[in-house]
Scaffold this motif. Sequence first.
Motif, PDB file in Angstrom:
ATOM      1  N   MET A   1       0.723  -1.431   0.098  1.00 43.62           N
ATOM      2  CA  MET A   1      -0.075  -0.028   0.018  1.00 43.62           C
ATOM      3  C   MET A   1       0.806   1.240  -0.002  1.00 43.62           C
ATOM      4  N   GLN A   2       0.704   2.153  -0.877  1.00 45.55           N
ATOM      5  CA  GLN A   2       1.377   3.328  -1.190  1.00 45.55           C
ATOM      6  C   GLN A   2       0.961   4.356  -0.077  1.00 45.55           C
ATOM      7  N   PRO A   3       1.903   5.014   0.699  1.00 42.13           N
ATOM      8  CA  PRO A   3       1.669   5.946   1.751  1.00 42.13           C
ATOM      9  C   PRO A   3       0.739   7.091   1.005  1.00 42.13           C
ATOM     10  N   PHE A   4      -0.012   7.689   1.582  1.00 42.69           N
ATOM     11  CA  PHE A   4      -0.881   8.948   1.121  1.00 42.69           C
ATOM     12  C   PHE A   4      -0.114  10.067   0.875  1.00 42.69           C
ATOM     13  N   LEU A   5       0.924  10.628   1.838  1.00 35.96           N
ATOM     14  CA  LEU A   5       1.497  11.928   1.632  1.00 35.96           C
ATOM     15  C   LEU A   5       2.611  11.636   0.742  1.00 35.96           C
ATOM     16  N   GLU A   6       2.957  12.665  -0.143  1.00 39.31           N
ATOM     17  CA  GLU A   6       4.297  12.662  -1.135  1.00 39.31           C
ATOM     18  C   GLU A   6       5.467  12.657  -0.101  1.00 39.31           C
ATOM     19  N   SER A   7       5.407  13.206   1.060  1.00 36.36           N
ATOM     20  CA  SER A   7       6.630  13.196   1.836  1.00 36.36           C
ATOM     21  C   SER A   7       6.841  11.735   2.357  1.00 36.36           C
ATOM     22  N   SER A   8       5.822  11.164   2.597  1.00 32.05           N
ATOM     23  CA  SER A   8       5.984   9.397   3.043  1.00 32.05           C
ATOM     24  C   SER A   8       6.374   8.825   1.956  1.00 32.05           C
ATOM     25  N   ARG A   9       5.881   8.987   0.794  1.00 32.37           N
ATOM     26  CA  ARG A   9       6.200   8.133  -0.352  1.00 32.37           C
ATOM     27  C   ARG A   9       7.668   8.369  -0.627  1.00 32.37           C
ATOM     28  N   ALA A  10       8.247   9.601  -0.511  1.00 32.78           N
ATOM     29  CA  ALA A  10       9.665   9.968  -0.866  1.00 32.78           C
ATOM     30  C   ALA A  10      10.629   9.198   0.355  1.00 32.78           C
ATOM     31  N   PHE A  11      10.098   9.306   1.650  1.00 30.84           N
ATOM     32  CA  PHE A  11      10.614   8.659   2.822  1.00 30.84           C
ATOM     33  C   PHE A  11      10.856   7.190   2.467  1.00 30.84           C
ATOM     34  N   THR A  12       9.799   6.580   2.296  1.00 31.73           N
ATOM     35  CA  THR A  12       9.726   5.098   1.801  1.00 31.73           C
ATOM     36  C   THR A  12      10.522   4.584   0.843  1.00 31.73           C
ATOM     37  N   GLN A  13      10.901   5.544  -0.150  1.00 34.66           N
ATOM     38  CA  GLN A  13      11.446   5.150  -1.338  1.00 34.66           C
ATOM     39  C   GLN A  13      13.053   5.324  -0.758  1.00 34.66           C
ATOM     40  N   GLU A  14      13.259   6.385  -0.035  1.00 34.79           N
ATOM     41  CA  GLU A  14      14.750   6.694   0.356  1.00 34.79           C
ATOM     42  C   GLU A  14      15.154   5.549   1.443  1.00 34.79           C
ATOM     43  N   LEU A  15      14.236   5.088   2.315  1.00 39.87           N
ATOM     44  CA  LEU A  15      14.629   4.222   3.071  1.00 39.87           C
ATOM     45  C   LEU A  15      15.028   2.949   2.287  1.00 39.87           C
ATOM     46  N   THR A  16      14.034   2.519   1.792  1.00 43.42           N
ATOM     47  CA  THR A  16      14.167   1.065   0.937  1.00 43.42           C
ATOM     48  C   THR A  16      15.533   1.141   0.361  1.00 43.42           C
ATOM     49  N   SER A  17      15.868   2.221  -0.289  1.00 42.90           N
ATOM     50  CA  SER A  17      16.990   2.283  -1.130  1.00 42.90           C
ATOM     51  C   SER A  17      18.377   2.182  -0.365  1.00 42.90           C
ATOM     52  N   PHE A  18      17.997   2.796   0.862  1.00 44.85           N
ATOM     53  CA  PHE A  18      19.226   2.832   1.833  1.00 44.85           C
ATOM     54  C   PHE A  18      19.478   1.570   2.549  1.00 44.85           C
ATOM     55  N   TYR A  19      18.391   0.846   2.873  1.00 43.18           N
ATOM     56  CA  TYR A  19      18.645  -0.489   3.088  1.00 43.18           C
ATOM     57  C   TYR A  19      18.970  -1.664   1.896  1.00 43.18           C
ATOM     58  N   ASP A  20      18.651  -1.223   0.740  1.00 46.47           N
ATOM     59  CA  ASP A  20      19.169  -2.057  -0.180  1.00 46.47           C
ATOM     60  C   ASP A  20      20.557  -1.890  -0.504  1.00 46.47           C
ATOM     61  N   PHE A  21      21.017  -0.770   0.030  1.00 48.79           N
ATOM     62  CA  PHE A  21      22.627  -0.532   0.027  1.00 48.79           C
ATOM     63  C   PHE A  21      23.221  -1.287   1.163  1.00 48.79           C
ATOM     64  N   ILE A  22      22.655  -0.996   2.292  1.00 51.63           N
ATOM     65  CA  ILE A  22      23.359  -1.498   3.447  1.00 51.63           C
ATOM     66  C   ILE A  22      23.376  -2.915   3.752  1.00 51.63           C
ATOM     67  N   ASN A  23      22.191  -3.779   3.421  1.00 53.33           N
ATOM     68  CA  ASN A  23      22.213  -5.103   3.587  1.00 53.33           C
ATOM     69  C   ASN A  23      23.158  -5.858   2.697  1.00 53.33           C
ATOM     70  N   PRO A  24      23.376  -5.856   1.491  1.00 54.68           N
ATOM     71  CA  PRO A  24      24.129  -6.339   0.589  1.00 54.68           C
ATOM     72  C   PRO A  24      25.525  -5.840   0.913  1.00 54.68           C
ATOM     73  N   THR A  25      25.956  -4.612   1.343  1.00 52.00           N
ATOM     74  CA  THR A  25      27.064  -4.264   1.852  1.00 52.00           C
ATOM     75  C   THR A  25      27.791  -5.028   2.893  1.00 52.00           C
ATOM     76  N   ALA A  26      26.770  -5.413   3.751  1.00 47.25           N
ATOM     77  CA  ALA A  26      27.013  -6.370   4.752  1.00 47.25           C
ATOM     78  C   ALA A  26      27.613  -7.819   4.411  1.00 47.25           C
ATOM     79  N   ALA A  27      26.867  -8.117   3.596  1.00 39.89           N
ATOM     80  CA  ALA A  27      26.946  -9.370   2.941  1.00 39.89           C
ATOM     81  C   ALA A  27      28.212  -9.445   2.128  1.00 39.89           C
ATOM     82  N   ALA A  28      28.738  -8.463   1.418  1.00 34.24           N
ATOM     83  CA  ALA A  28      30.009  -8.286   0.590  1.00 34.24           C
ATOM     84  C   ALA A  28      31.115  -8.194   1.758  1.00 34.24           C
ATOM     85  N   MET A  29      30.747  -7.366   2.861  1.00 32.14           N
ATOM     86  CA  MET A  29      31.984  -7.304   3.859  1.00 32.14           C
ATOM     87  C   MET A  29      32.118  -8.755   4.342  1.00 32.14           C
TER      88      MET A  29
END
Length: 160
Positions: A1-29
């Motif tokens: 379900m997409q968040p209603f507010l634009e700020s929340s949609r942007a936050f969700t996208q940024e947080l997902t992108s951040f963890y899409d970087f963090i988790n594989p980086t830990a595995a690579a380490m």
Amino acid sequence: MQPFLESSRAFTQELTSFYDFINPTAAAMWNLRWQVKGYVEEQPAVTIEELHGRFVAGSGIGSANLRRHCIERPWEQQVNESSVLGLTGAIGLFEGWLQALELGTDTERDNLQFPSQAIRGKFGAADVINRYRSRLSPALEAAFGPNPQIQRSILWVSNR
């Protein structure tokens, strides 16, 4: 379900992108640690420069002490350090979301960073939520209907 507010949609996208970087980086380490440890076991006299040439060269990274990082430091310590970086980044994203939030005053958005008045002597998130909860929106109820689960969640947060 997409968040209603634009700020929340942007936050969700940024947080997902951040963890899409963090988790594989830990595995690579973890994989780098395994490879360096195996190489050092086969070549015990290997130098820092040789390790750099084998595992770092071509990456654009100028300096990395792989012996210290991959062999001398325990994995648990590295996971903890990565967790601190992840948490710091997530807090930054959360604070950015609060500032971009399309609701409330500047003061209310600042207060959403803290739990409640009882903890810091100033209004906090529970107080802001209670203020808005006490003024139900007829337009939102007409559009979405009453939602008992959301009401229970807000009540739980406000009682913390």
